[in-house]
Design a protein around this motif. Structure first.
Motif, PDB file in Angstrom:
ATOM      1  N   LEU A  31      36.440  23.531  38.200  1.00 15.34           N
ATOM      2  CA  LEU A  31      35.277  22.924  39.043  1.00 15.34           C
ATOM      3  C   LEU A  31      35.752  22.519  40.286  1.00 15.34           C
ATOM      4  CD1 LEU A  31      33.674  23.032  36.306  1.00 15.34           C
ATOM      5  CD2 LEU A  31      32.856  21.111  36.857  1.00 15.34           C
ATOM      6  N   PRO A  32      34.948  22.350  41.412  1.00 12.47           N
ATOM      7  CA  PRO A  32      35.223  21.679  42.638  1.00 12.47           C
ATOM      8  C   PRO A  32      36.135  20.534  42.480  1.00 12.47           C
ATOM      9  CG  PRO A  32      33.030  22.468  42.825  1.00 12.47           C
ATOM     10  CD  PRO A  32      33.359  22.664  41.127  1.00 12.47           C
ATOM     11  N   SER A  33      36.879  20.115  43.191  1.00 11.39           N
ATOM     12  CA  SER A  33      37.901  18.801  43.247  1.00 11.39           C
ATOM     13  C   SER A  33      36.669  17.802  43.233  1.00 11.39           C
ATOM     14  CB  SER A  33      38.889  18.726  44.325  1.00 11.39           C
ATOM     15  OG  SER A  33      38.224  18.483  45.616  1.00 11.39           O
ATOM     16  N   GLU A  34      37.391  16.531  42.833  1.00 10.08           N
ATOM     17  CA  GLU A  34      36.482  15.234  43.443  1.00 10.08           C
ATOM     18  C   GLU A  34      36.198  15.016  44.573  1.00 10.08           C
ATOM     19  OE1 GLU A  34      38.297  11.893  41.563  1.00 10.08           O
ATOM     20  OE2 GLU A  34      38.334  12.672  39.658  1.00 10.08           O
ATOM     21  N   ALA A  35      36.862  15.364  45.565  1.00 11.66           N
ATOM     22  CA  ALA A  35      36.626  15.510  47.115  1.00 11.66           C
ATOM     23  C   ALA A  35      35.613  16.235  47.303  1.00 11.66           C
ATOM     24  CB  ALA A  35      37.877  15.677  47.864  1.00 11.66           C
ATOM     25  N   GLU A  36      35.653  17.549  46.950  1.00  7.78           N
ATOM     26  CA  GLU A  36      34.678  18.478  47.278  1.00  7.78           C
ATOM     27  C   GLU A  36      33.135  17.990  46.561  1.00  7.78           C
ATOM     28  OE1 GLU A  36      37.267  22.736  47.593  1.00  7.78           O
ATOM     29  OE2 GLU A  36      36.729  21.808  45.460  1.00  7.78           O
ATOM     30  N   LEU A  37      33.191  17.566  45.307  1.00  7.59           N
ATOM     31  CA  LEU A  37      32.095  17.024  44.612  1.00  7.59           C
ATOM     32  C   LEU A  37      31.476  15.982  45.426  1.00  7.59           C
ATOM     33  CD1 LEU A  37      33.163  17.043  41.013  1.00  7.59           C
ATOM     34  CD2 LEU A  37      31.481  18.559  42.100  1.00  7.59           C
ATOM     35  N   CYS A  38      32.311  14.998  45.882  1.00  6.29           N
ATOM     36  CA  CYS A  38      31.761  13.834  46.800  1.00  6.29           C
ATOM     37  C   CYS A  38      31.018  14.421  48.054  1.00  6.29           C
ATOM     38  CB  CYS A  38      32.996  13.050  47.341  1.00  6.29           C
ATOM     39  SG  CYS A  38      33.848  12.030  46.068  1.00  6.29           S
ATOM     40  N   THR A  39      31.612  15.621  48.634  1.00 11.17           N
ATOM     41  CA  THR A  39      30.993  15.960  49.853  1.00 11.17           C
ATOM     42  C   THR A  39      29.461  16.773  49.320  1.00 11.17           C
ATOM     43  OG1 THR A  39      33.110  16.188  50.874  1.00 11.17           O
ATOM     44  CG2 THR A  39      30.965  17.543  51.793  1.00 11.17           C
ATOM     45  N   SER A  40      29.747  17.567  48.197  1.00 11.87           N
ATOM     46  CA  SER A  40      28.721  18.470  47.882  1.00 11.87           C
ATOM     47  C   SER A  40      27.331  17.569  47.352  1.00 11.87           C
ATOM     48  CB  SER A  40      29.094  19.169  46.704  1.00 11.87           C
ATOM     49  OG  SER A  40      28.012  19.963  46.038  1.00 11.87           O
ATOM     50  N   PHE A  41      27.565  16.491  46.558  1.00 12.32           N
ATOM     51  CA  PHE A  41      26.481  15.422  46.196  1.00 12.32           C
ATOM     52  C   PHE A  41      26.221  14.305  47.335  1.00 12.32           C
ATOM     53  CE2 PHE A  41      27.714  17.728  42.255  1.00 12.32           C
ATOM     54  CZ  PHE A  41      26.464  18.128  41.874  1.00 12.32           C
ATOM     55  N   ASN A  42      27.071  14.129  48.131  1.00  9.30           N
ATOM     56  CA  ASN A  42      26.913  13.179  49.111  1.00  9.30           C
ATOM     57  C   ASN A  42      27.057  11.768  48.319  1.00  9.30           C
ATOM     58  OD1 ASN A  42      26.939  12.095  51.734  1.00  9.30           O
ATOM     59  ND2 ASN A  42      24.554  11.934  51.286  1.00  9.30           N
ATOM     60  N   ILE A  43      28.033  11.593  47.472  1.00  5.45           N
ATOM     61  CA  ILE A  43      28.257  10.315  46.850  1.00  5.45           C
ATOM     62  C   ILE A  43      29.594   9.972  47.014  1.00  5.45           C
ATOM     63  CG2 ILE A  43      26.356  10.977  45.086  1.00  5.45           C
ATOM     64  CD1 ILE A  43      28.495  11.501  43.067  1.00  5.45           C
ATOM     65  N   SER A  44      29.838   8.568  46.504  1.00  8.69           N
ATOM     66  CA  SER A  44      30.930   8.038  46.738  1.00  8.69           C
ATOM     67  C   SER A  44      32.348   8.654  45.667  1.00  8.69           C
ATOM     68  CB  SER A  44      30.719   6.463  46.313  1.00  8.69           C
ATOM     69  OG  SER A  44      30.822   6.210  45.219  1.00  8.69           O
ATOM     70  N   ARG A  45      33.330   8.294  46.072  1.00 10.71           N
ATOM     71  CA  ARG A  45      34.558   8.750  45.327  1.00 10.71           C
ATOM     72  C   ARG A  45      34.527   8.167  43.935  1.00 10.71           C
ATOM     73  NH1 ARG A  45      39.172  11.781  46.854  1.00 10.71           N
ATOM     74  NH2 ARG A  45      40.160  12.392  44.929  1.00 10.71           N
ATOM     75  N   THR A  46      33.864   6.964  43.909  1.00 15.04           N
ATOM     76  CA  THR A  46      33.972   6.192  42.583  1.00 15.04           C
ATOM     77  C   THR A  46      32.874   6.662  41.759  1.00 15.04           C
ATOM     78  OG1 THR A  46      34.509   4.015  43.490  1.00 15.04           O
ATOM     79  CG2 THR A  46      33.349   3.825  41.483  1.00 15.04           C
ATOM     80  N   ALA A  47      31.730   7.246  42.189  1.00 14.94           N
ATOM     81  CA  ALA A  47      30.627   7.549  41.432  1.00 14.94           C
ATOM     82  C   ALA A  47      30.856   8.917  40.896  1.00 14.94           C
ATOM     83  CB  ALA A  47      29.313   7.793  42.311  1.00 14.94           C
ATOM     84  N   THR A  48      31.722   9.749  41.816  1.00 19.81           N
ATOM     85  CA  THR A  48      32.261  11.168  41.424  1.00 19.81           C
ATOM     86  C   THR A  48      33.081  11.038  40.144  1.00 19.81           C
ATOM     87  OG1 THR A  48      31.935  11.802  43.585  1.00 19.81           O
ATOM     88  CG2 THR A  48      33.304  12.996  42.068  1.00 19.81           C
ATOM     89  N   ARG A  49      34.224   9.913  40.415  1.00 17.87           N
ATOM     90  CA  ARG A  49      35.118   9.853  39.378  1.00 17.87           C
ATOM     91  C   ARG A  49      34.337   9.407  38.142  1.00 17.87           C
ATOM     92  NH1 ARG A  49      38.456   6.668  42.119  1.00 17.87           N
ATOM     93  NH2 ARG A  49      39.491   8.710  43.011  1.00 17.87           N
ATOM     94  N   GLU A  50      33.712   8.802  37.981  1.00 17.71           N
ATOM     95  CA  GLU A  50      32.925   8.225  36.851  1.00 17.71           C
ATOM     96  C   GLU A  50      32.178   9.372  36.098  1.00 17.71           C
ATOM     97  OE1 GLU A  50      31.772   5.668  33.918  1.00 17.71           O
ATOM     98  OE2 GLU A  50      33.010   5.134  35.586  1.00 17.71           O
ATOM     99  N   ALA A  51      31.468  10.135  36.931  1.00 16.97           N
ATOM    100  CA  ALA A  51      30.513  11.353  36.474  1.00 16.97           C
ATOM    101  C   ALA A  51      31.780  12.336  35.798  1.00 16.97           C
ATOM    102  CB  ALA A  51      29.991  12.044  37.592  1.00 16.97           C
ATOM    103  N   VAL A  52      33.112  12.592  36.341  1.00 15.31           N
ATOM    104  CA  VAL A  52      34.082  13.228  35.666  1.00 15.31           C
ATOM    105  C   VAL A  52      34.387  12.746  34.338  1.00 15.31           C
ATOM    106  CG1 VAL A  52      36.432  14.024  36.259  1.00 15.31           C
ATOM    107  CG2 VAL A  52      34.775  14.280  37.751  1.00 15.31           C
TER     108      VAL A  52
END
Length: 238
Positions: A31-52
């Motif tokens: 899957l895209p990296s956490e950084a790429e997911l942050c950009t793709s979904f326009n959300i914070s790194r914290t929210a992305t990490r929690e989703a993962v």
């Protein structure tokens, strides 16, 4: 976690989970990296990490340093998780997954019928009667075929009075929906199918546990046979 953060996290979980089960990402794909997911979904790194973390807990992915985020085989999925069940329904379950669903239904619902014959209360019997009325109407196209069938099987699980079986209602409901959708079941309930469900009810109502078990086994095996037939046909064609 505030509500905005939680909602954003859940949105990412839902979108990625749905995408995985729709087959966009295959087993072993990254899957895209956490950084790429942050950009793709326009959300914070914290929210992305929690989703993962949430998707990892559901068994859909693994996330390790220097290895990235990878899709896991279905044997790791938490198939009793309500989100995973819903994503399966939205996705494209194969016939082998469908057969696994049905094999578990066969084990659970026959025993539920056996227990229902022992422990069903008047209100449980009424719920089954109401479901049968809907099924009867469905034979004439006067009610929803899928919902009537689901009502019946949920009522049997409830009547078993076994809390573990009762908590499997979401699983059984999804298994039924997947089965009905996958087999393109749009026609009304047949009179024969309606009668088969009436037979189960009559045994439950009269406390005939073994006969209720046997009657439920007949309906479950008939469904399993249809799936096995489709699998055999597909393997011949391939």
């Amino acid at each position: 976690m505030d509500s905005t953060h939680r909602n954003l996290t859940q949105q990412v979980v839902h979108e990625l989970g749905k995408t995985i089960l729709q087959g966009t990402y295959k087993v072993g794909d990254s899957l895209p990296s956490e950084a790429e997911l942050c950009t793709s979904f326009n959300i914070s790194r914290t929210a992305t990490r929690e989703a993962v973390k949430m998707l990892t807990a559901k068994g859909l992915i693994s996330s390790r340093p220097r290895q990235g985020i990878k899709v896991l085989d279905s044997k790791h999925w938490n198939l009793f998780d309500v989100d995973v069940l819903n994503w399966i329904l939205l996705g494209k379950p194969d016939l082998y997954m469908l057969r696994s669903f049905q094999q578990l239904r066969l084990a659970i619902e026959t025993e539920a019928a056996f227990l229902a014959a022992q422990y069903a209360q008047p209100e449980d019997l009424q719920a089954i009667v109401d479901a049968l009325t809907r099924m009867k109407d469905a034979t004439n196209g006067q009610d929803d075929t899928h919902e009537a069938d689901i009502d019946f099987h949920q009522s049997i699980l409830s009547a078993s009075k076994n809390p573990f079986f009762i908590q499997l209602k979401s699983f059984i409901t999804t298994a039924l929906k997947v089965n009905l959708r996958f087999t393109n079941r749009h026609r009304a309930v047949t009179v024969e199918e309606y009668q088969a469900h009436v037979d189960i009810f009559e045994h439950v109502k009269n406390g005939r546990a073994q006969q209720a078990y046997d009657a439920a086994m007949v309906t479950q095996k008939a469904t399993l046979a249809l799936i096995d037939e489709q699998i055999e046909q597909r393997e011949i064609n391939h």
